[in-house]
Design an enzyme around this catalytic site. Sequence first.
Site, PDB file in Angstrom:
ATOM      1  N   HIS A 110     -80.462 153.716  57.441  1.00 57.84           N
ATOM      2  CA  HIS A 110     -81.593 154.715  56.668  1.00 57.84           C
ATOM      3  C   HIS A 110     -81.825 154.602  55.479  1.00 57.84           C
ATOM      4  CE1 HIS A 110     -80.513 158.290  59.817  1.00 57.84           C
ATOM      5  NE2 HIS A 110     -81.599 157.849  60.099  1.00 57.84           N
TER       6      HIS A 110
ATOM      7  N   CYS B 180     -76.277 162.455  53.230  1.00 59.28           N
ATOM      8  CA  CYS B 180     -76.384 162.730  54.755  1.00 59.28           C
ATOM      9  C   CYS B 180     -76.027 164.184  55.173  1.00 59.28           C
ATOM     10  CB  CYS B 180     -75.353 161.677  55.629  1.00 59.28           C
ATOM     11  SG  CYS B 180     -75.917 159.957  55.753  1.00 59.28           S
TER      12      CYS B 180
END
Length: 285
Positions: A174, A278
């Site tokens: 990511h 996150c």
Amino acid sequence: MPVARAPLGNGPSPRRYLMCEPRYFEVRYAINPWMDTETPVDREHAGDQWRTLVEAYRDHGHTVETVAPEPGLPDMVFAANAALVVDGRVFGSSFHAPERQPESAAYAHWFKEAGYEVHRSESVCEGEGDLVPAGAYVLAGTGFRTRRAAHREVQEFFGRPVISLDLVDPRFYHLDTALFHLGGEADGGGGTAGGNIAYYPAAFSPGSREVLRRLYPDAVIATEEDALAFGLNSVSDGRHVFVAPQASALIDQLADRGYVPVPVDLSEFRKAGGGIKCCTQEIRS
């Protein structure tokens, strides 16, 4: 000793974060290189680390709201992946892995109950995992999760220029594992994309590295060691940077630039390939 410089952002401002308690957190499948189903998770310790992060945000003047975790969704704790919220508009995620796809509906329900309309991406898109607002722009990662077609959707939905960046190292699957925005809406970082960033160049393709170099000539460059410690999975309010304590060289760089590092250990979440960012969805009204 290097001379400390003033932060390159506009200073701290109160933020509104959405988070999800890790009540059901575990590694029950492997969808990134960090996950090993044979490695046990200490859920009690994870809960303590998560609550420490919540308290750190609140101690620095930020609002934290929570979405109820749901059984069978162990990665729901990673709230950043659920959406991108800009100007009070919600661009909801469509997850790549079947195991995570039910999270979209759970988060969409929370947003709708809170009074938001939710647009769900037609293409695979994993929210702030791959979408990083930077001033008037959105930096957008692709290569492992979010599809490039979703970048076009984001641009059409928000009317903001989207800068596509190719990720090439599966450890940094990511964008928010390889880059974070330090703050600043205007050309405070000496570049053209608004504010400044910290990033790990080797996570990106050669062309994407050159794009970042041109846009952010004064960026904070992280070492591989700091990137692997999830130092770039950080959250900045423009002055305070909530960062993994293991990223020691990055912490020193941030302090030299005049930022105030706030170390928060989320090492238990690294077993699932996650960290501070996150676990943190920012709601930009």
